[in-house]
Design a protein around this motif. Structure first.
Motif, PDB file in Angstrom:
ATOM      1  N   LEU A  14      -9.693 -10.262   0.516  1.00  0.00           N
ATOM      2  CA  LEU A  14     -10.920  -9.762   1.136  1.00  0.00           C
ATOM      3  C   LEU A  14     -11.604 -10.828   1.982  1.00  0.00           C
ATOM      4  O   LEU A  14     -12.111 -10.529   3.075  1.00  0.00           O
ATOM      5  CB  LEU A  14     -11.884  -9.231   0.078  1.00  0.00           C
ATOM      6  N   GLU A  15     -11.612 -12.058   1.501  1.00  0.00           N
ATOM      7  CA  GLU A  15     -12.200 -13.138   2.309  1.00  0.00           C
ATOM      8  C   GLU A  15     -11.452 -13.296   3.620  1.00  0.00           C
ATOM      9  O   GLU A  15     -12.060 -13.440   4.677  1.00  0.00           O
ATOM     10  CB  GLU A  15     -12.224 -14.439   1.506  1.00  0.00           C
ATOM     11  N   LYS A  16     -10.110 -13.213   3.566  1.00  0.00           N
ATOM     12  CA  LYS A  16      -9.309 -13.306   4.801  1.00  0.00           C
ATOM     13  C   LYS A  16      -9.591 -12.113   5.707  1.00  0.00           C
ATOM     14  O   LYS A  16      -9.714 -12.267   6.920  1.00  0.00           O
ATOM     15  CB  LYS A  16      -7.827 -13.386   4.473  1.00  0.00           C
ATOM     16  N   TYR A  17      -9.697 -10.927   5.113  1.00  0.00           N
ATOM     17  CA  TYR A  17      -9.998  -9.725   5.883  1.00  0.00           C
ATOM     18  C   TYR A  17     -11.299  -9.892   6.666  1.00  0.00           C
ATOM     19  O   TYR A  17     -11.351  -9.649   7.873  1.00  0.00           O
ATOM     20  CB  TYR A  17     -10.076  -8.511   4.955  1.00  0.00           C
ATOM     21  N   PHE A  18     -12.364 -10.333   5.978  1.00  0.00           N
ATOM     22  CA  PHE A  18     -13.651 -10.508   6.645  1.00  0.00           C
ATOM     23  C   PHE A  18     -13.599 -11.619   7.686  1.00  0.00           C
ATOM     24  O   PHE A  18     -14.197 -11.505   8.754  1.00  0.00           O
ATOM     25  CB  PHE A  18     -14.764 -10.752   5.625  1.00  0.00           C
ATOM     26  N   MET A  34      -8.915   0.304  -2.374  1.00  0.00           N
ATOM     27  CA  MET A  34      -8.375   1.192  -3.407  1.00  0.00           C
ATOM     28  C   MET A  34      -6.976   1.671  -3.054  1.00  0.00           C
ATOM     29  O   MET A  34      -6.089   1.704  -3.905  1.00  0.00           O
ATOM     30  CB  MET A  34      -9.315   2.382  -3.643  1.00  0.00           C
ATOM     31  N   GLN A  35      -6.751   2.018  -1.801  1.00  0.00           N
ATOM     32  CA  GLN A  35      -5.424   2.462  -1.396  1.00  0.00           C
ATOM     33  C   GLN A  35      -4.419   1.317  -1.451  1.00  0.00           C
ATOM     34  O   GLN A  35      -3.264   1.511  -1.847  1.00  0.00           O
ATOM     35  CB  GLN A  35      -5.462   3.073   0.002  1.00  0.00           C
ATOM     36  N   ALA A  36      -4.848   0.130  -1.078  1.00  0.00           N
ATOM     37  CA  ALA A  36      -3.951  -1.029  -1.087  1.00  0.00           C
ATOM     38  C   ALA A  36      -3.552  -1.416  -2.501  1.00  0.00           C
ATOM     39  O   ALA A  36      -2.447  -1.911  -2.734  1.00  0.00           O
ATOM     40  CB  ALA A  36      -4.617  -2.214  -0.383  1.00  0.00           C
ATOM     41  N   VAL A  37      -4.428  -1.177  -3.459  1.00  0.00           N
ATOM     42  CA  VAL A  37      -4.172  -1.565  -4.847  1.00  0.00           C
ATOM     43  C   VAL A  37      -3.532  -0.422  -5.639  1.00  0.00           C
ATOM     44  O   VAL A  37      -2.610  -0.634  -6.421  1.00  0.00           O
ATOM     45  CB  VAL A  37      -5.491  -2.010  -5.533  1.00  0.00           C
ATOM     46  N   LEU A  42       0.572   2.106  -9.197  1.00  0.00           N
ATOM     47  CA  LEU A  42       1.235   3.296  -9.713  1.00  0.00           C
ATOM     48  C   LEU A  42       2.754   3.153  -9.671  1.00  0.00           C
ATOM     49  O   LEU A  42       3.449   3.550 -10.613  1.00  0.00           O
ATOM     50  CB  LEU A  42       0.798   4.533  -8.919  1.00  0.00           C
ATOM     51  N   GLU A  43       3.276   2.572  -8.601  1.00  0.00           N
ATOM     52  CA  GLU A  43       4.722   2.371  -8.483  1.00  0.00           C
ATOM     53  C   GLU A  43       5.245   1.480  -9.607  1.00  0.00           C
ATOM     54  O   GLU A  43       6.245   1.804 -10.259  1.00  0.00           O
ATOM     55  CB  GLU A  43       5.075   1.752  -7.126  1.00  0.00           C
ATOM     56  N   GLN A  73      -0.764  12.326  -4.322  1.00  0.00           N
ATOM     57  CA  GLN A  73      -1.519  11.793  -3.194  1.00  0.00           C
ATOM     58  C   GLN A  73      -0.726  10.717  -2.453  1.00  0.00           C
ATOM     59  O   GLN A  73      -0.775  10.651  -1.215  1.00  0.00           O
ATOM     60  CB  GLN A  73      -2.826  11.199  -3.714  1.00  0.00           C
ATOM     61  N   TYR A  74       0.002   9.897  -3.184  1.00  0.00           N
ATOM     62  CA  TYR A  74       0.737   8.788  -2.576  1.00  0.00           C
ATOM     63  C   TYR A  74       2.219   9.110  -2.354  1.00  0.00           C
ATOM     64  O   TYR A  74       2.998   8.243  -1.995  1.00  0.00           O
ATOM     65  CB  TYR A  74       0.601   7.523  -3.419  1.00  0.00           C
ATOM     66  N   GLY A  75       2.618  10.362  -2.582  1.00  0.00           N
ATOM     67  CA  GLY A  75       4.013  10.770  -2.375  1.00  0.00           C
ATOM     68  C   GLY A  75       4.966  10.102  -3.351  1.00  0.00           C
ATOM     69  O   GLY A  75       6.092   9.768  -2.985  1.00  0.00           O
ATOM     70  N   LEU A  76       4.526   9.918  -4.587  1.00  0.00           N
ATOM     71  CA  LEU A  76       5.330   9.204  -5.567  1.00  0.00           C
ATOM     72  C   LEU A  76       5.917  10.086  -6.659  1.00  0.00           C
ATOM     73  O   LEU A  76       6.492   9.573  -7.618  1.00  0.00           O
ATOM     74  CB  LEU A  76       4.484   8.091  -6.229  1.00  0.00           C
TER      75      LEU A  76
END
Length: 80
Positions: A14-18, A34-37, A42-43, A73-76
């Motif tokens: 997150l620090e790098k993102y900002f 949330m999507q990245a994590v 789940l996988e 939702q994630y096609g898993l």
């Protein structure tokens, strides 16, 4: 209390993102994180549970129906 390795990774990312935004206004950070994590979590958990949703839901501490929705939702979902 010392942060967990997972927390440290998230903080660094997150620090790098900002930092990379270089002054641009961020948006939808919550959904992005949330999507990245969630999908890789789940996988990995489904692999650890040998594809058994009831075992995975117990490992995650969530209801099996909630797990199924997330997998969809994630096609898993296997065979889908």
């Amino acid at each position: 209390m010392t942060p967990s390795p997972i927390e440290e990774c998230i903080v660094c990312a997150l620090e790098k993102y900002f930092q990379d935004l270089d002054g641009e206004t961020p948006s939808a950070v919550y959904d992005m994180v949330m999507q990245a994590v969630e999908k890789p979590m789940l996988e990995v958990v489904m692999r650890q549970a040998s594809g058994k949703q009831s075992v995975a839901s117990e490992m995650l501490g969530i209801n099996r129906n909630t797990l199924r929705k997330k997998l969809q939702q994630y096609g898993l979902l296997e065979g889908k």
